[in-house]
Design an enzyme around this catalytic site. Structure first.
Site, PDB file in Angstrom:
ATOM      1  N   ARG A 181      11.443  80.012  21.917  1.00  9.90           N
ATOM      2  CA  ARG A 181      10.982  80.770  23.084  1.00  9.90           C
ATOM      3  C   ARG A 181      11.633  82.145  23.037  1.00  9.90           C
ATOM      4  O   ARG A 181      12.812  82.269  22.686  1.00  9.90           O
ATOM      5  CB  ARG A 181      11.315  80.059  24.405  1.00  9.90           C
ATOM      6  CG  ARG A 181      10.501  78.770  24.584  1.00  9.90           C
ATOM      7  CD  ARG A 181      10.581  78.249  26.013  1.00  9.90           C
ATOM      8  NE  ARG A 181       9.777  79.063  26.918  1.00  9.90           N
ATOM      9  CZ  ARG A 181       9.865  78.991  28.246  1.00  9.90           C
ATOM     10  NH1 ARG A 181      10.733  78.190  28.809  1.00  9.90           N
ATOM     11  NH2 ARG A 181       9.092  79.737  29.010  1.00  9.90           N
TER      12      ARG A 181
ATOM     13  N   GLN B 150       7.632  74.304  38.705  1.00  8.12           N
ATOM     14  CA  GLN B 150       9.032  73.869  38.631  1.00  8.12           C
ATOM     15  C   GLN B 150       9.683  73.827  40.013  1.00  8.12           C
ATOM     16  O   GLN B 150      10.611  73.060  40.236  1.00  8.12           O
ATOM     17  CB  GLN B 150       9.854  74.812  37.725  1.00  8.12           C
ATOM     18  CG  GLN B 150       9.495  74.770  36.258  1.00  8.12           C
ATOM     19  CD  GLN B 150       8.455  75.823  35.891  1.00  8.12           C
ATOM     20  OE1 GLN B 150       7.683  76.259  36.740  1.00  8.12           O
ATOM     21  NE2 GLN B 150       8.415  76.210  34.631  1.00  8.12           N
TER      22      GLN B 150
ATOM     23  N   ASP C  39      16.593  84.858  33.202  1.00  7.11           N
ATOM     24  CA  ASP C  39      16.456  84.488  31.799  1.00  7.11           C
ATOM     25  C   ASP C  39      17.076  85.528  30.874  1.00  7.11           C
ATOM     26  O   ASP C  39      17.458  85.214  29.749  1.00  7.11           O
ATOM     27  CB  ASP C  39      14.986  84.264  31.444  1.00  7.11           C
ATOM     28  CG  ASP C  39      14.493  82.973  32.065  1.00  7.11           C
ATOM     29  OD1 ASP C  39      14.138  82.985  33.255  1.00  7.11           O
ATOM     30  OD2 ASP C  39      14.519  81.936  31.381  1.00  7.11           O
TER      31      ASP C  39
ATOM     32  N   LYS D 164      11.421  83.969  35.896  1.00  3.14           N
ATOM     33  CA  LYS D 164      10.108  83.336  36.075  1.00  3.14           C
ATOM     34  C   LYS D 164       9.102  84.281  36.738  1.00  3.14           C
ATOM     35  O   LYS D 164       9.430  84.976  37.691  1.00  3.14           O
ATOM     36  CB  LYS D 164      10.296  82.092  36.945  1.00  3.14           C
ATOM     37  CG  LYS D 164       9.046  81.323  37.297  1.00  3.14           C
ATOM     38  CD  LYS D 164       8.223  80.906  36.112  1.00  3.14           C
ATOM     39  CE  LYS D 164       9.025  80.120  35.111  1.00  3.14           C
ATOM     40  NZ  LYS D 164       8.375  80.071  33.777  1.00  3.14           N
TER      41      LYS D 164
END
Lengths: 350, 350
Positions: free
Chosen positions: A90, A197, A238, A249
């Site tokens: 990723r 999520q 992130d 996100k």
């Protein structure tokens, strides 16, 4: 209170909670080699920036544990190959690359050891990264829980909890700590489309810890802000760049901009492993685009959109530093000016 | 191009497209009495402010067509009872009450007629409201399509298309007209959680008309605005108050606030039947709260959230007049100051 953790390690395999099934099913993925870990990260069986860092470190161990030559140079080459492979699972969260680099440096610093020892070193380092991550989460929560006042309603998006880390969580850790200390408050959890999520994991974690939680669609946050309901926002990250821009996100930028408009403090809770010393600003962060089925098919099964429709599906967005009230790290709270204060805390780290 | 319409009328029943099934299934609900219409509106088999006005007018006809006394006062009483009943099916869109009031006034103005004639009058008035609604959509589109320039990317939320009206649509009508005139542009459609009218109906309508369309999650709009992709926003409305505040699908306020922040023009396309002369400001608009299953169960089937979790599920939000660049009505474009200019256009209406 029970700790929530996404990963269990054994000498010959790693057991990962398949988070795509939560909260209705608690299923595990058993990873026996680096391909299994790569796939678990890519398919988001495990997700969350710190958690995928830990998974990658164990993935590196699985990728070298059966190396059976005695040539140390070949071993190093093999390790570097596995690192490149896992790094590509990723693109956005920097913790993945950070954790692999930590393990690599440990090996390079001890390259005179026998290969079996090096294998043990890698395993132990992965375990240490995992344990340190939990400690960092608790330290961040300790710095931040005081920001939550009696009666506050806090907003969060995605899952920055135990399942996104080694346990405890970044943004959710702050809520857990406030709850442990007896603070009365409540949380509004954005469901977090497309993969939900927030609805699936955050609502589940908060409920387990007995925190009053209300689930909303992402589009409802603005309305609650306008009514004056939301007092603070806490999110994870992130990747944070050196000027304080950060990726998180998709939907985070929207909430940050709306929080600023409604004069609501907006906090980013992230360990220093999420800060990328190599990147100056958010423009430099690579953003992952994911499969259109995540949007057009609910839960990858039921189609909800006309076939062949175009889809734009970035997994993350970038939020400008100027929308962030403060970063909460394991070394303390960072306030603006970020360009100066992030460097200061990072350089004081080692 | 084929017209898209949500309702077909016959002397003894009304056939309604069950929009909950679109776009994968084209199923119909056959309504033979006022209860069937009430249920179709409440369960959102038919939705969209102008469309539920039309459905309610036909529902009134179905509710009195079998009235079998010759007492005109009893007939009027019966009519008023059906009106009260149908008015209570959904609280926010004012077109529902507007259409029923239009029919009622027609009857009261002709109360000397025989009951069979009054029944015919009601039927014909419902048909007229439906036809007028289509005309109004086309007039609004005529005023507004010029706002779309070559190469523009426009954003919309929910479905303000043929299925939300008697055909053609409010916000989507503007896109249809621009397409008919050969303008090259594209549309980003917000999926519109929780019921996904954007993914299911808007994307389907735009695709049928050959308009380049990209589906996004609601939380992605801000990111596209920040990148400079979105040039204009067009939305419909469920109720506009006299100061220019308006209610529309939940998520609209978020988009309007973000559009203002990113200096993107934000247009509301709504016929005057959507304007509520009795309400001064958005604070007065009743907001409908809907069942938590809309959020916790995808498509009312698959659970995605932990059981027993709290849910906040308003169907609409209220956007402040100051965020609206202009209203587009069948009488022309209304610009600020709205308190003055809305009155002016409404008073010039009859």
């Amino acid at each position: 209170m029970k700790n929530i953790t996404p990963l269990f390690y054994f000498k010959d395999h790693i057991k990962i909670v398949d988070q795509r099934k939560l909260p209705l099913e608690l299923k595990y993925a058993y990873c026996r080699n680096e391909q299994d870990i790569f796939s678990a990260i890519k398919k988001m069986k495990i997700r969350g920036a710190p958690a995928i860092g830990v998974a990658a470190a164990f993935g590196l161990y699985l990728g070298i544990k059966d190396f059976n030559s005695k040539d140390r140079n070949d071993f190093i080459k093999r390790m570097e190959k596995v690192i490149r492979y896992l790094s590509s699972s990723r693109p956005t969260a920097v913790n993945l690359r950070w954790a692999l680099e930590e393990v690599k440096q440990e090996v390079l610093a001890n390259r005179g050891l026998k290969i079996d020892k090096l294998k043990g070193l890698i395993y132990n380092k992965a375990v240490k990264i995992m344990r340190d991550d939990q400690d960092r989460c608790r330290r961040m929560a300790g710095f931040a829980f005081g920001l939550i006042k009696k009666g506050d309603s806090c907003l969060t998006i995605c899952n920055a909890g135990g399942m996104a880390t080694s346990g405890y969580g970044t943004a959710l850790g702050v809520f857990f700590k406030a709850k442990e200390r007896g603070r009365k408050f409540e949380v509004f959890a954005c469901e977090t489309r497309p993969l939900l999520q927030g609805a699936r994991i955050t609502a589940w974690e908060l409920k387990q810890k007995g925190i009053k939680t209300t689930l909303i669609c992402d589009s409802m946050a603005a309305s609650l802000m306008k009514k004056g309901v939301i007092k603070k926002v806490f999110v994870g990250a992130d990747r944070v760049t050196m000027n304080g821009d950060f990726a998180n996100k998709i939907g985070t930028y929207s909430i940050a901009a709306l929080a600023k408009l409604h004069k609501i403090p907006f906090y980013v809770v992230a360990p220093l492993s999420t800060f990328d010393k190599k990147l100056h600003s958010g423009r430099d962060i690579p953003i992952e685009f994911r499969n259109k089925d995540e949007i057009t098919k609910l839960y990858f099964k039921k189609s909800i959109a006309p076939s062949g429709i175009g889809v734009f599906n970035p997994a993350f967005d970038v939020t400008d530093a100027k929308l962030v009230t403060a970063f909460i790290t394991e070394k303390g709270i960072i306030k603006p000016p970020y360009a100066k204060n992030i460097r200061k805390i990072i350089n004081g780290r080692k």
